[in-house]
Design a protein around this motif. Structure first.
Motif, short mmCIF file in Angstrom:
data_model
loop_
_atom_site.label_atom_id
_atom_site.label_comp_id
_atom_site.label_asym_id
_atom_site.label_seq_id
_atom_site.Cartn_x
_atom_site.Cartn_y
_atom_site.Cartn_z
N SER A 1 -41.40 3.65 -89.95
CA SER A 1 -41.37 3.23 -91.36
C SER A 1 -40.15 2.36 -91.71
O SER A 1 -39.56 2.51 -92.76
N VAL A 2 -39.82 1.45 -90.81
CA VAL A 2 -38.63 0.62 -91.04
C VAL A 2 -38.78 -0.27 -92.27
O VAL A 2 -37.80 -0.71 -92.88
N LYS A 3 -40.03 -0.50 -92.67
CA LYS A 3 -40.28 -1.35 -93.84
C LYS A 3 -39.57 -0.82 -95.08
O LYS A 3 -39.19 -1.58 -95.98
N ARG A 4 -39.38 0.52 -95.12
CA ARG A 4 -38.70 1.12 -96.26
C ARG A 4 -37.25 0.68 -96.38
O ARG A 4 -36.62 0.85 -97.42
N PHE A 5 -36.68 0.17 -95.28
CA PHE A 5 -35.26 -0.22 -95.29
C PHE A 5 -35.07 -1.72 -95.47
O PHE A 5 -33.95 -2.19 -95.60
N MET A 6 -36.17 -2.48 -95.44
CA MET A 6 -36.04 -3.93 -95.50
C MET A 6 -35.40 -4.36 -96.82
O MET A 6 -35.88 -4.01 -97.89
N VAL B 1 -25.92 -1.16 -83.00
CA VAL B 1 -26.35 -1.16 -84.39
C VAL B 1 -27.47 -2.19 -84.58
O VAL B 1 -27.36 -3.32 -84.12
N ARG B 2 -28.53 -1.78 -85.24
CA ARG B 2 -29.67 -2.67 -85.48
C ARG B 2 -29.94 -2.75 -86.98
O ARG B 2 -29.91 -1.73 -87.68
N SER B 3 -30.26 -3.96 -87.45
CA SER B 3 -30.65 -4.09 -88.86
C SER B 3 -32.17 -3.93 -88.93
O SER B 3 -32.88 -4.16 -87.95
N PRO B 4 -32.67 -3.52 -90.09
CA PRO B 4 -34.13 -3.38 -90.25
C PRO B 4 -34.87 -4.68 -89.91
O PRO B 4 -36.01 -4.65 -89.46
N VAL B 5 -34.20 -5.82 -90.14
CA VAL B 5 -34.82 -7.11 -89.82
C VAL B 5 -35.08 -7.21 -88.32
O VAL B 5 -36.15 -7.63 -87.88
N ASP C 1 -50.37 -8.29 -91.01
CA ASP C 1 -50.08 -7.23 -91.97
C ASP C 1 -48.99 -6.37 -91.36
O ASP C 1 -49.24 -5.59 -90.45
N LEU C 2 -47.77 -6.58 -91.84
CA LEU C 2 -46.62 -5.83 -91.32
C LEU C 2 -46.46 -4.58 -92.18
O LEU C 2 -45.80 -4.59 -93.20
N GLY C 3 -47.10 -3.51 -91.75
CA GLY C 3 -47.19 -2.33 -92.60
C GLY C 3 -46.09 -1.32 -92.36
O GLY C 3 -45.38 -1.37 -91.36
N THR C 4 -45.96 -0.37 -93.30
CA THR C 4 -44.98 0.70 -93.14
C THR C 4 -45.37 1.59 -91.95
O THR C 4 -44.54 1.94 -91.14
N THR C 5 -46.64 1.94 -91.87
CA THR C 5 -47.10 2.86 -90.85
C THR C 5 -47.72 2.12 -89.67
O THR C 5 -47.45 2.43 -88.52
#
Lengths: 157, 627
Positions: free
Chosen positions: B85-90, B122-126, B25-29
């Motif tokens: 909360s990197v999931k918000r940028f995916m 520079v890092r991507s959300p991935v 479960d790759l969650g936001t929090t």
């Protein structure tokens, strides 16, 4: 049609071919499974939805429902359509979600009545031409239902 | 947790056959990893016995990376390099991200997916997500004592194609073989349904840290059929924190807080929110960098009042999903609550009032998704027990379509279609002698292209010149069991073809991923080779086992010659596996795949025939319609 049998058969076949059953197997098996599952989903979708099922029945019996071109409708039905449309437009303009919700429900009841009519034409009278006429009306209503749906989504977003 | 007596003791598969599989479960929090061990799903803890891994990644000035609890302190001390909360940028561009102004990051608004400038570049959300996944993979491999065969990773049901693809890319970057992307509410339904032997129509209300999902399912004799799903990919517990934070700013009259103060106050806001779940009020006392002392007390009622519009916002998707499923609230037998944010009493109250029943909160809302994913992973790995018979039928959350004249969308596959699904549509040329045609694939419900998400653009070239309207171009959309789309176009009279894996406008290219993998965060080249070799051997073993199992059951479908040919290819795979060349192994496995294609097709036909046995098409009549 016995929807329970349809559902049971669908689930049985899908149990045999679904990609989840083949996830640990070879690429070929996974690809074949996806193709089969796709076909089974398509078949189920067609047979489950009354309007698609009727269209399919007509097609099997070589009857052209002429859905694109043949827009001849009883005047009474067209009047009713215009009233529906006005009601939808009004509710949409005044952003009245409850009214739209109510229209959506009433429309679904009308559609259910039409489904019964279709069943009568196809199963009892076996009258393809009559069924095609009913189907054309049903598709009108279904389109309207979609429009209400779109309006609701737009207002909610 | 009392869960799932999947098999009788002693009936489990032999240990050497048990493939190690996990659900993530790759969650936001927070993120979690779970597995099925001795027929029981369990969440895997870290060495300190903690199940949750905070989804926080800290890029340290010294070049190291901290993830989870270790990274937590840096949220306040070095917010720019500490990504939460990197999931918000995916799979998202900068303009899609809400609350950008209050975020402490240095965003890079590049073409496609937003990126973050950190002290390490520079890092991507991935990439950031891959750091989290890598920690979970290491935890699982240490705990299970071996390399993972694969994982099921959960995504919000309402994630679009770009967000799903980004999640899959992150797993690939973390060296994880993804069996399946699974929708979070569906995962919860599996865990709940199997545990309670539930039958009937159930709903899952899943309010996570950054996403909201709502799904309606029909549970019947071991089949989990998703009827409709909807949600909001940018609404979650974070937004409630944000409201409490704004309330703090207003009440204490703070105008322009520094990035650090802002981050500290947000953390306090979250603490207050959580405290209010069990208490009538929450107090905060803190001294800002400006020496200003903040001393505030937030009551439960005030909090409920300042966030009631957020709760109301969740009910719109609820109504939409019910409408799509053709159901009324009272048709729902139970509402399963998932996600930490559903602990808030006013959320539970609102859901209870809407459905006229008390929502089901007897499963740990933080763990249920990972548990469901673990159960699915175990089944997909082929560890399914003889009497464990269930099937999952999921849907796509958003309609897929093509741009047509005037910037309008022509829907090709409607939302809530059961996957896998394929649908074709025909188009024609509109100019005499036209030899190319451009396609723009979009996802969403709105009529205008500009209101939908752009997924990909591609062109079909080499159409033979004809008069306008004579060419017949068939565009086929295929959505696989992960909910991922591929599109192909073919001119029917000449057979010219173009195909795209929808590598969305917001995704990473294969080259980018290859580069990221090669630039190797944690492995040197030698390690890469070793890893590739070991992966190929696992893959080869898997292939051999699959073919052997098929031969054991269905060798009757082959004649002696065919059988000998397959066995010879298998022998070749074994020989190559003994060597050290991972490419040679790969080639041998591919050869095996080619040589068993026909066998696989016969087996599939046979199983379909068995399932159809006794059914006749002509017994189908029309009446007693489903709706």
């Amino acid at each position: 049609m016995d929807t329970e049998t349809l559902e049971r058969n669908y689930r049985e076949i899908q149990s045999a071919v679904h990609p989840d059953r083949f996830a640990h197997l070879s690429d070929q098996e996974r690809r074949l499974s996806m193709q089969w599952a796709t076909r089974v989903n398509e078949a189920y979708r067609t047979l489950r939805a009354p309007l698609l099922r009727a269209a399919y029945w007509l097609q099997l019996n070589g009857i052209d429902a002429g859905m694109e071109n043949n827009t001849a409708m009883p005047a009474e039905f067209l009047m009713e359509q215009m009233e529906w449309r006005e009601a939808v437009e009004e509710a949409r303009a005044s952003r009245d979600m409850d009214e739209l919700d109510g229209l959506h429900r009433r429309l679904r009841q009308s559609l259910n009545a039409i489904h019964a009519e279709l069943a009568e034409c196809i199963d009892v009278q076996q009258d393809g031409e009559a069924a095609a006429g009913v189907l054309r009306r049903a598709l009108f209503l279904d389109k309207l239902r979609q429009e209400i749906d779109d309006a609701l989504i737009e207002l909610e977003s | 947790m009392a869960l799932l007596q999947i098999s009788e003791p002693g009936e489990s598969t032999a240990p050497h056959q048990h493939r190690l599989a996990v659900g993530i479960d790759l969650g936001t929090t927070n993120s979690l990893v779970a597995t099925v061990r001795n027929s029981m799903p369990v969440v895997l803890n870290d060495l300190e016995g903690r199940a949750l891994l905070p989804s926080i990644v800290y890029y340290k000035p010294d070049g190291g990376v901290d993830v989870g609890y270790d990274a937590q302190p840096a949220q306040a001390s070095d917010p720019r390099n500490c990504i939460v909360s990197v999931k918000r940028f995916m799979g998202r561009g900068l303009r899609d991200v809400t609350h950008v102004e209050t975020m402490p990051y240095d965003f890079v608004d590049s073409e496609g997916m937003v990126r973050l400038r950190t002290v390490q570049g520079v890092r991507s959300p991935v990439e950031v997500s891959a750091e989290i996944l890598r920690v979970l993979r290491d935890r699982a491999e240490a705990s299970l004592g071996g390399e993972l065969t694969g994982a099921v990773i959960t995504v919000p049901a309402y994630f679009d194609d770009a967000q799903r693809q980004a999640t899959k890319d992150a797993a690939r970057l973390a060296g994880i073989n993804v069996f399946r992307l699974l929708n979070e509410p569906t995962a919860a339904a599996i865990a709940y349904g199997l545990d309670n032997a539930a039958e009937g129509v159930y709903a899952v209300y899943d309010l996570g840290g950054g996403t909201f999902d709502f799904s309606v399912l029909k549970l019947s004799r071991g089949v989990f059929e998703v009827l409709a799903t909807s949600g909001d990919a940018a609404l979650g517990g974070d937004d409630f924190d944000q409201r409490a934070y704004c309330w703090m700013l207003d009440t204490a009259n703070i105008r322009f807080p520094s990035a650090k103060d802002s981050r500290r106050m947000l953390l306090k806001a979250r603490e207050m929110k959580e405290h209010l779940t069990g208490h009538d009020e929450a107090r905060v006392v803190m001294t800002l960098s400006t020496e200003q002392v903040v001393d505030l007390t937030l009551s439960r009622d005030t909090f409920a009042d300042t966030t009631k519009h957020l709760v109301a916002k969740t009910l719109a998707p609820v109504r939409k999903a019910l409408r799509d499923a053709g159901l009324q609230p009272e048709d729902v037998k139970g509402v399963v609550m998932v996600g930490g944010a559903t602990r808030m009493p006013h959320v539970q109250r609102a859901v209870g009032e809407f459905f006229g029943q008390t929502p089901l909160t007897n499963l740990d809302p933080d763990k249920v998704v990972a548990i469901g994913a673990a159960i699915q992973a175990n089944a997909l790995a082929g560890n399914r027990m003889a009497d464990e018979d269930w099937l999952l039928l999921d849907v796509i959350p958003l309609s897929l379509g093509l741009e047509t004249m005037g910037g309008l969308v022509e829907k090709v596959i409607p939302r809530n279609s059961t996957i896998p699904i394929a649908r074709a549509q025909e188009f024609t040329t509109f100019k005499d002698g036209q030899t190319a045609m451009a396609f723009h694939v979009v996802q969403g419900e709105r009529e205008l292209v500009s209101d939908c998400r752009s997924l990909a653009r591609f062109e079909l070239r080499g159409i033979p010149p004809m008069v306008a309207g004579a060419a017949r171009i068939r565009v086929t959309f295929q959505v696989d069991a992960d909910g991922l789309l591929s599109v192909s176009a073919r001119e029917m009279t000449s057979g010219v073809e173009a195909q795209v894996q929808v590598k969305p406008s917001y995704g990473l290219s294969d080259d980018e991923i290859a580069n990221m993998l090669q630039s190797g965060f944690d492995f040197a080249n030698a390690d890469m080779q070793a890893r590739a070799l070991s992966e190929q051997r696992v893959e080869a073993q898997r292939g051999l086992e699959a073919v052997q199992a098929a031969l054991d059951v269905d060798s009757a479908l082959l004649n002696a010659e065919e059988r000998a040919a397959i066995e010879q290819t298998m022998q070749n795979v074994r020989a190559k596996m003994a060597g050290e060349d991972h490419r040679a192994i790969k080639e041998a496995v591919e050869q095996l795949n080619r040589d068993t294609t026909e066998f696989a097709a016969r087996r599939m036909d046979q199983s379909v025939r068995r399932a159809l046995a006794g059914q006749r098409v002509d017994t189908i009549t029309f009446s007693k319609s489903a709706t």
